[in-house]
Design a protein around this motif. Sequence first.
Motif, PDB file in Angstrom:
ATOM      1  N   VAL A 238       0.828  -1.204   0.000  1.00  0.00           N
ATOM      2  CA  VAL A 238       0.000   0.000   0.000  1.00  0.00           C
ATOM      3  C   VAL A 238       0.871   1.266   0.000  1.00  0.00           C
ATOM      4  O   VAL A 238       0.522   2.270  -0.621  1.00  0.00           O
ATOM      5  CB  VAL A 238      -1.009  -0.028   1.178  1.00  0.00           C
ATOM      6  N   GLU A 239       2.040   1.185   0.632  1.00  0.00           N
ATOM      7  CA  GLU A 239       2.920   2.367   0.673  1.00  0.00           C
ATOM      8  C   GLU A 239       3.379   2.777  -0.725  1.00  0.00           C
ATOM      9  O   GLU A 239       3.643   3.949  -0.984  1.00  0.00           O
ATOM     10  CB  GLU A 239       4.181   2.091   1.526  1.00  0.00           C
ATOM     11  N   LYS A 240       3.478   1.780  -1.625  1.00  0.00           N
ATOM     12  CA  LYS A 240       3.971   2.077  -2.976  1.00  0.00           C
ATOM     13  C   LYS A 240       2.854   2.614  -3.880  1.00  0.00           C
ATOM     14  O   LYS A 240       3.113   3.137  -4.957  1.00  0.00           O
ATOM     15  CB  LYS A 240       4.542   0.800  -3.621  1.00  0.00           C
ATOM     16  N   PHE A 241       1.608   2.429  -3.415  1.00  0.00           N
ATOM     17  CA  PHE A 241       0.467   2.777  -4.270  1.00  0.00           C
ATOM     18  C   PHE A 241       0.451   4.268  -4.614  1.00  0.00           C
ATOM     19  O   PHE A 241       0.281   4.648  -5.766  1.00  0.00           O
ATOM     20  CB  PHE A 241      -0.834   2.372  -3.571  1.00  0.00           C
ATOM     21  N   ARG A 242       0.692   5.082  -3.604  1.00  0.00           N
ATOM     22  CA  ARG A 242       0.682   6.535  -3.822  1.00  0.00           C
ATOM     23  C   ARG A 242       1.759   6.958  -4.812  1.00  0.00           C
ATOM     24  O   ARG A 242       1.625   7.985  -5.475  1.00  0.00           O
ATOM     25  CB  ARG A 242       0.943   7.265  -2.509  1.00  0.00           C
ATOM     26  N   GLU A 243       2.839   6.174  -4.869  1.00  0.00           N
ATOM     27  CA  GLU A 243       3.968   6.561  -5.732  1.00  0.00           C
ATOM     28  C   GLU A 243       3.810   6.080  -7.165  1.00  0.00           C
ATOM     29  O   GLU A 243       4.589   6.451  -8.036  1.00  0.00           O
ATOM     30  CB  GLU A 243       5.277   5.976  -5.179  1.00  0.00           C
ATOM     31  N   SER A 244       2.789   5.238  -7.410  1.00  0.00           N
ATOM     32  CA  SER A 244       2.633   4.696  -8.751  1.00  0.00           C
ATOM     33  C   SER A 244       2.409   5.812  -9.767  1.00  0.00           C
ATOM     34  O   SER A 244       1.644   6.735  -9.536  1.00  0.00           O
ATOM     35  CB  SER A 244       1.446   3.729  -8.784  1.00  0.00           C
ATOM     36  N   GLN A 245       3.107   5.687 -10.884  1.00  0.00           N
ATOM     37  CA  GLN A 245       2.972   6.705 -11.925  1.00  0.00           C
ATOM     38  C   GLN A 245       1.886   6.341 -12.934  1.00  0.00           C
ATOM     39  O   GLN A 245       1.611   7.091 -13.864  1.00  0.00           O
ATOM     40  CB  GLN A 245       4.315   6.899 -12.664  1.00  0.00           C
ATOM     41  N   ASN A 246       1.241   5.195 -12.722  1.00  0.00           N
ATOM     42  CA  ASN A 246       0.189   4.790 -13.648  1.00  0.00           C
ATOM     43  C   ASN A 246      -0.936   5.831 -13.653  1.00  0.00           C
ATOM     44  O   ASN A 246      -1.428   6.212 -12.593  1.00  0.00           O
ATOM     45  CB  ASN A 246      -0.352   3.422 -13.221  1.00  0.00           C
ATOM     46  N   PRO A 247      -1.312   6.317 -14.847  1.00  0.00           N
ATOM     47  CA  PRO A 247      -2.313   7.395 -14.909  1.00  0.00           C
ATOM     48  C   PRO A 247      -3.659   7.020 -14.276  1.00  0.00           C
ATOM     49  O   PRO A 247      -4.316   7.868 -13.674  1.00  0.00           O
ATOM     50  CB  PRO A 247      -2.479   7.676 -16.414  1.00  0.00           C
ATOM     51  N   VAL A 248      -4.046   5.751 -14.389  1.00  0.00           N
ATOM     52  CA  VAL A 248      -5.326   5.338 -13.799  1.00  0.00           C
ATOM     53  C   VAL A 248      -5.253   5.422 -12.272  1.00  0.00           C
ATOM     54  O   VAL A 248      -6.190   5.883 -11.610  1.00  0.00           O
ATOM     55  CB  VAL A 248      -5.695   3.896 -14.238  1.00  0.00           C
ATOM     56  N   VAL A 249      -4.122   5.012 -11.727  1.00  0.00           N
ATOM     57  CA  VAL A 249      -3.916   5.101 -10.274  1.00  0.00           C
ATOM     58  C   VAL A 249      -3.917   6.574  -9.854  1.00  0.00           C
ATOM     59  O   VAL A 249      -4.585   6.959  -8.886  1.00  0.00           O
ATOM     60  CB  VAL A 249      -2.586   4.431  -9.855  1.00  0.00           C
ATOM     61  N   GLN A 250      -3.206   7.384 -10.599  1.00  0.00           N
ATOM     62  CA  GLN A 250      -3.117   8.806 -10.265  1.00  0.00           C
ATOM     63  C   GLN A 250      -4.498   9.459 -10.263  1.00  0.00           C
ATOM     64  O   GLN A 250      -4.821  10.244  -9.377  1.00  0.00           O
ATOM     65  CB  GLN A 250      -2.181   9.532 -11.248  1.00  0.00           C
ATOM     66  N   GLU A 251      -5.307   9.101 -11.268  1.00  0.00           N
ATOM     67  CA  GLU A 251      -6.647   9.682 -11.362  1.00  0.00           C
ATOM     68  C   GLU A 251      -7.487   9.285 -10.142  1.00  0.00           C
ATOM     69  O   GLU A 251      -8.193  10.103  -9.557  1.00  0.00           O
ATOM     70  CB  GLU A 251      -7.322   9.191 -12.647  1.00  0.00           C
ATOM     71  N   PHE A 252      -7.372   8.026  -9.766  1.00  0.00           N
ATOM     72  CA  PHE A 252      -8.107   7.505  -8.604  1.00  0.00           C
ATOM     73  C   PHE A 252      -7.688   8.264  -7.341  1.00  0.00           C
ATOM     74  O   PHE A 252      -8.520   8.690  -6.539  1.00  0.00           O
ATOM     75  CB  PHE A 252      -7.770   6.014  -8.453  1.00  0.00           C
ATOM     76  N   LEU A 253      -6.393   8.474  -7.208  1.00  0.00           N
ATOM     77  CA  LEU A 253      -5.871   9.172  -6.023  1.00  0.00           C
ATOM     78  C   LEU A 253      -6.311  10.640  -6.008  1.00  0.00           C
ATOM     79  O   LEU A 253      -6.634  11.170  -4.953  1.00  0.00           O
ATOM     80  CB  LEU A 253      -4.342   9.091  -6.000  1.00  0.00           C
ATOM     81  N   GLU A 254      -6.328  11.260  -7.178  1.00  0.00           N
ATOM     82  CA  GLU A 254      -6.777  12.656  -7.281  1.00  0.00           C
ATOM     83  C   GLU A 254      -8.193  12.799  -6.753  1.00  0.00           C
ATOM     84  O   GLU A 254      -8.494  13.684  -5.961  1.00  0.00           O
ATOM     85  CB  GLU A 254      -6.751  13.133  -8.745  1.00  0.00           C
ATOM     86  N   ARG A 255      -9.060  11.907  -7.202  1.00  0.00           N
ATOM     87  CA  ARG A 255     -10.464  11.958  -6.779  1.00  0.00           C
ATOM     88  C   ARG A 255     -10.586  11.806  -5.283  1.00  0.00           C
ATOM     89  O   ARG A 255     -11.363  12.472  -4.635  1.00  0.00           O
ATOM     90  CB  ARG A 255     -11.253  10.836  -7.438  1.00  0.00           C
ATOM     91  N   TYR A 256      -9.781  10.893  -4.767  1.00  0.00           N
ATOM     92  CA  TYR A 256      -9.795  10.634  -3.324  1.00  0.00           C
ATOM     93  C   TYR A 256      -9.404  11.899  -2.576  1.00  0.00           C
ATOM     94  O   TYR A 256     -10.036  12.294  -1.616  1.00  0.00           O
ATOM     95  CB  TYR A 256      -8.823   9.495  -3.039  1.00  0.00           C
ATOM     96  N   LYS A 257      -8.366  12.562  -3.089  1.00  0.00           N
ATOM     97  CA  LYS A 257      -7.899  13.793  -2.441  1.00  0.00           C
ATOM     98  C   LYS A 257      -9.000  14.835  -2.388  1.00  0.00           C
ATOM     99  O   LYS A 257      -9.276  15.414  -1.353  1.00  0.00           O
ATOM    100  CB  LYS A 257      -6.709  14.364  -3.229  1.00  0.00           C
ATOM    101  N   THR A 258      -9.670  15.028  -3.528  1.00  0.00           N
ATOM    102  CA  THR A 258     -10.695  16.076  -3.554  1.00  0.00           C
ATOM    103  C   THR A 258     -11.867  15.710  -2.666  1.00  0.00           C
ATOM    104  O   THR A 258     -12.562  16.564  -2.161  1.00  0.00           O
ATOM    105  CB  THR A 258     -11.201  16.344  -4.985  1.00  0.00           C
ATOM    106  N   LYS A 259     -12.067  14.401  -2.465  1.00  0.00           N
ATOM    107  CA  LYS A 259     -13.194  13.971  -1.639  1.00  0.00           C
ATOM    108  C   LYS A 259     -12.927  14.231  -0.153  1.00  0.00           C
ATOM    109  O   LYS A 259     -13.838  14.631   0.578  1.00  0.00           O
ATOM    110  CB  LYS A 259     -13.427  12.470  -1.859  1.00  0.00           C
ATOM    111  N   VAL A 260     -11.710  14.024   0.282  1.00  0.00           N
ATOM    112  CA  VAL A 260     -11.473  14.161   1.732  1.00  0.00           C
ATOM    113  C   VAL A 260     -11.109  15.577   2.150  1.00  0.00           C
ATOM    114  O   VAL A 260     -11.267  15.933   3.307  1.00  0.00           O
ATOM    115  CB  VAL A 260     -10.384  13.185   2.254  1.00  0.00           C
ATOM    116  N   VAL A 261     -10.611  16.383   1.200  1.00  0.00           N
ATOM    117  CA  VAL A 261     -10.207  17.748   1.590  1.00  0.00           C
ATOM    118  C   VAL A 261     -11.436  18.642   1.696  1.00  0.00           C
ATOM    119  O   VAL A 261     -12.345  18.516   0.915  1.00  0.00           O
ATOM    120  CB  VAL A 261      -9.182  18.330   0.590  1.00  0.00           C
TER     121      VAL A 261
END
Length: 261
Positions: A238-261
């Motif tokens: 899980v620690e490596k997940f945030r560092e993944s450069q895969n665009p699909v992963v990045q998009e998922f993480l972006e959405r998560y960020k906007t949801k919790v902030v």
Amino acid sequence: MIEVRNVHKSFGEKKVLNGVTLTIPDGVTYCIIGRSGCGKSVLIKNIVGLLEPDVGEVFIDGQNIHKLGREELFKVREKFGFVFQSSALFDSYTVFENVVIGLYERGIRNEKVLYNEAIRTLTAVGLLPRKEEVSEKEFEREWRILKDKMPAELSGGMRKRVGVARALVGSPSYIFYDEPTTGLDPVTSEQVDNLIADLAKKFEITSIIITHDLFSVFKIADYVAMIDDGNLVFDGEVEKFRESQNPVVQEFLERYKTKVV
Ligand SMILES: Nc1ncnc2c1ncn2[C@@H]1O[C@H](COP(=O)(O)OP(=O)(O)OP(=O)(O)O)[C@@H](O)[C@H]1O
Ligand SMILES: [Mg+2]
């Protein structure tokens, strides 16, 4: 240990899994994520032998689950516990009956055995006090009230706990949760996350969790697998997940960020 090797699965023209390979080591909490319809449930069904891959293999503790006879398959399935989406309790059964239904169906009818297992698992999920914490009379009272309750009388969080107690019956090595926190309020979701983490630790159980809830993932996962269009776009710690450069992963993480902030 669960090993999924190059699993392909199509329904008619529709390709759902496109060569998925992953390993779930013993004792870990492993989250499977990805958008709706990406193939998470189909993957789980291939793992537990409810669906047959078109190509590829699944090994449970070294046994190829799709090569087993009926009897052997039942034996392997006894290693699994399932917590279904929306708890899936039987509305006309009591809490006690809902929890032990799997044992009953395996032909176990001894009331004492059934009671003991229900008490053990309902205590593990926090619906009963631990016997050593209260007087015998107090415990009996709580147990009598709980065991005959009907699902309609329970809150969403309690139903979820009953569903988890049912999955723990028979002490499985692997427990599968399908979207355990979907539809629960944030406080109850967190309680369910804590419960999953506690059980994983206490029983050294391997937990496989399908979820849309990245908050849960970061809280409880050791490993994450992300599926997109039938392909794994991430599989690792899980620690490596945030560092993944895969665009699909990045998009998922972006959405998560906007949801919790
Ligand atoms: N038995 C089936 N027959 C035909 N198509 C199926 C079958 N099971 C699943 N599918 C299709 O496979 C695709 C993936 O389904 P799946 O249930 O694995 O999605 P999912 O990732 O679990 O989605 P969700 O997050 O909404 O539960 C979907 O397009 C679904 O319609
Ligand atoms: Mg699903």
